[in-house]
Design a protein around this motif. Structure first.
Motif, PDB file in Angstrom:
ATOM      1  N   TRP A  12      23.705  42.403  26.573  1.00 35.44           N
ATOM      2  CA  TRP A  12      24.893  42.047  26.420  1.00 35.44           C
ATOM      3  C   TRP A  12      24.957  40.801  25.719  1.00 35.44           C
ATOM      4  O   TRP A  12      24.466  39.693  26.091  1.00 35.44           O
ATOM      5  N   SER A  13      25.879  40.420  24.719  1.00 29.59           N
ATOM      6  CA  SER A  13      26.294  39.250  24.279  1.00 29.59           C
ATOM      7  C   SER A  13      27.279  38.461  25.214  1.00 29.59           C
ATOM      8  O   SER A  13      27.916  39.195  25.633  1.00 29.59           O
ATOM      9  N   GLU A  14      27.308  37.372  25.311  1.00 33.54           N
ATOM     10  CA  GLU A  14      27.850  36.497  26.216  1.00 33.54           C
ATOM     11  C   GLU A  14      29.687  36.856  25.847  1.00 33.54           C
ATOM     12  O   GLU A  14      30.370  37.170  26.777  1.00 33.54           O
ATOM     13  N   SER A  15      29.876  37.040  24.456  1.00 36.10           N
ATOM     14  CA  SER A  15      31.115  37.310  24.321  1.00 36.10           C
ATOM     15  C   SER A  15      31.674  38.695  24.630  1.00 36.10           C
ATOM     16  O   SER A  15      32.903  38.900  25.029  1.00 36.10           O
ATOM     17  N   GLU A  16      30.690  39.644  24.715  1.00 36.65           N
ATOM     18  CA  GLU A  16      31.008  41.025  25.126  1.00 36.65           C
ATOM     19  C   GLU A  16      31.230  40.777  26.722  1.00 36.65           C
ATOM     20  O   GLU A  16      32.085  41.587  27.066  1.00 36.65           O
ATOM     21  N   LEU A  17      30.355  40.297  27.178  1.00 37.52           N
ATOM     22  CA  LEU A  17      30.541  40.248  28.661  1.00 37.52           C
ATOM     23  C   LEU A  17      32.077  39.489  29.313  1.00 37.52           C
ATOM     24  O   LEU A  17      32.615  39.847  29.914  1.00 37.52           O
ATOM     25  N   THR A  18      32.201  38.377  28.268  1.00 44.07           N
ATOM     26  CA  THR A  18      33.203  37.485  28.955  1.00 44.07           C
ATOM     27  C   THR A  18      34.606  38.275  28.604  1.00 44.07           C
ATOM     28  O   THR A  18      35.579  38.381  29.438  1.00 44.07           O
ATOM     29  N   SER A  19      34.688  39.198  27.565  1.00 46.41           N
ATOM     30  CA  SER A  19      35.980  39.913  27.060  1.00 46.41           C
ATOM     31  C   SER A  19      35.825  40.928  28.018  1.00 46.41           C
ATOM     32  O   SER A  19      37.034  41.365  28.449  1.00 46.41           O
ATOM     33  N   SER A  20      34.757  41.626  28.378  1.00 40.23           N
ATOM     34  CA  SER A  20      35.052  42.530  29.550  1.00 40.23           C
ATOM     35  C   SER A  20      35.315  42.101  30.780  1.00 40.23           C
ATOM     36  O   SER A  20      36.368  42.722  31.609  1.00 40.23           O
ATOM     37  N   ILE A  21      35.028  41.010  31.372  1.00 39.44           N
ATOM     38  CA  ILE A  21      35.502  40.392  32.469  1.00 39.44           C
ATOM     39  C   ILE A  21      36.967  39.989  32.358  1.00 39.44           C
ATOM     40  O   ILE A  21      37.568  40.518  33.329  1.00 39.44           O
ATOM     41  N   ASN A  36      37.360  33.758  44.596  1.00 34.51           N
ATOM     42  CA  ASN A  36      36.351  33.546  43.223  1.00 34.51           C
ATOM     43  C   ASN A  36      36.779  34.705  42.429  1.00 34.51           C
ATOM     44  O   ASN A  36      36.027  34.446  41.301  1.00 34.51           O
ATOM     45  N   PHE A  37      37.350  35.758  42.696  1.00 34.51           N
ATOM     46  CA  PHE A  37      37.536  36.723  41.626  1.00 34.51           C
ATOM     47  C   PHE A  37      39.026  36.796  41.130  1.00 34.51           C
ATOM     48  O   PHE A  37      39.670  37.402  40.203  1.00 34.51           O
ATOM     49  N   GLN A  38      39.690  35.695  41.725  1.00 35.90           N
ATOM     50  CA  GLN A  38      41.113  35.456  41.404  1.00 35.90           C
ATOM     51  C   GLN A  38      41.275  34.687  40.208  1.00 35.90           C
ATOM     52  O   GLN A  38      40.645  33.758  39.890  1.00 35.90           O
ATOM     53  N   ASN A  39      42.483  34.974  39.355  1.00 36.34           N
ATOM     54  CA  ASN A  39      42.779  34.086  38.304  1.00 36.34           C
ATOM     55  C   ASN A  39      41.992  33.799  37.263  1.00 36.34           C
ATOM     56  O   ASN A  39      41.741  32.690  36.749  1.00 36.34           O
ATOM     57  N   ILE A  40      40.963  34.832  37.008  1.00 37.80           N
ATOM     58  CA  ILE A  40      40.252  34.790  35.779  1.00 37.80           C
ATOM     59  C   ILE A  40      40.885  35.097  34.269  1.00 37.80           C
ATOM     60  O   ILE A  40      40.984  36.072  34.140  1.00 37.80           O
ATOM     61  N   LYS A  41      41.301  34.108  33.899  1.00 37.50           N
ATOM     62  CA  LYS A  41      42.275  34.436  32.865  1.00 37.50           C
ATOM     63  C   LYS A  41      41.733  33.701  31.293  1.00 37.50           C
ATOM     64  O   LYS A  41      42.416  33.945  30.217  1.00 37.50           O
ATOM     65  N   THR A  42      40.511  32.863  31.402  1.00 40.67           N
ATOM     66  CA  THR A  42      40.281  32.314  30.275  1.00 40.67           C
ATOM     67  C   THR A  42      38.602  32.658  29.978  1.00 40.67           C
ATOM     68  O   THR A  42      38.062  33.195  30.917  1.00 40.67           O
ATOM     69  N   THR A  43      38.281  32.458  28.798  1.00 38.95           N
ATOM     70  CA  THR A  43      36.780  32.604  28.359  1.00 38.95           C
ATOM     71  C   THR A  43      35.828  31.900  29.409  1.00 38.95           C
ATOM     72  O   THR A  43      34.947  32.073  29.969  1.00 38.95           O
ATOM     73  N   THR A  44      36.380  30.574  29.356  1.00 42.02           N
ATOM     74  CA  THR A  44      35.784  29.659  30.412  1.00 42.02           C
ATOM     75  C   THR A  44      35.648  30.169  31.738  1.00 42.02           C
ATOM     76  O   THR A  44      34.594  29.846  32.486  1.00 42.02           O
ATOM     77  N   ALA A  45      36.498  30.629  32.188  1.00 38.26           N
ATOM     78  CA  ALA A  45      36.674  31.039  33.740  1.00 38.26           C
ATOM     79  C   ALA A  45      36.015  32.383  33.625  1.00 38.26           C
ATOM     80  O   ALA A  45      35.227  32.550  34.751  1.00 38.26           O
ATOM     81  N   ALA A  46      35.982  33.000  32.773  1.00 46.41           N
ATOM     82  CA  ALA A  46      35.100  34.469  32.777  1.00 46.41           C
ATOM     83  C   ALA A  46      33.798  34.114  32.903  1.00 46.41           C
ATOM     84  O   ALA A  46      32.835  34.742  33.516  1.00 46.41           O
TER      85      ALA A  46
END
Length: 158
Positions: A12-21, A36-46
């Protein structure tokens, strides 16, 4: 219908994973999960969440075989030498279609058939009734409940 693959075994590319997250970790999906699963709203947080999950557990992606769309994750983390903590989540768009039952059943069978772990233990918050029912359906037995309302279920594999 599904592929459940350890993250380190798939390209998986990092962008595919972060987008899925970002797509999967919606408020309804994470409301019964740890902080630690809460408020994941940005690519950096993902990305930070992904790094944390990989450092704490064996992380598996659950994807539809036809489209290779990631629809969920499975987490295995060591409880002790023979018992492994099982965690899982499924994207809200895929709820109530039997997907969780199907992919977890196959995953548990693989763990048993390959003697990967002796038993699996899953913790469920009291409010997450569907998850508790799923574990019972999959042959887990209620073990104990903690003071903060998390009930643990265990399944012996061999």
């Amino acid at each position: 219908m599904f592929n459940v693959t350890e993250l380190s075994d798939f390209a998986w590319s990092e962008s595919e994973l972060t987008s899925s997250i970002l797509t999967l970790l919606t408020p309804n999906v994470v409301k019964s999960l740890p902080p630690n699963f809460q408020n994941i709203k940005t690519t950096t947080a993902a990305k930070n969440w992904l790094d944390e999950m990989v450092s704490q557990s064996h992380l598996f992606t659950v994807c539809l075989r036809d489209t290779k769309t990631i629809i969920g994750f499975v987490f295995l983390s060591e409880w002790d030498n023979q018992n492994v903590h099982l965690g899982y989540l499924l994207g809200e768009l895929f709820w109530q279609q039997g997907y969780a039952s199907e992919f977890l059943s196959g995953f548990i069978t693989d763990c048993r058939d390959n003697h990967l772990v002796k038993s699996l233990i899953g913790g469920v918050e009291a409010a997450n009734v569907p998850s508790a029912k799923l574990l019972l359906k999959l042959g887990f037995e209620q073990s104990h409940t903690t003071e903060n309302g998390v009930t643990f279920y265990q399944r012996q594999l061999y």
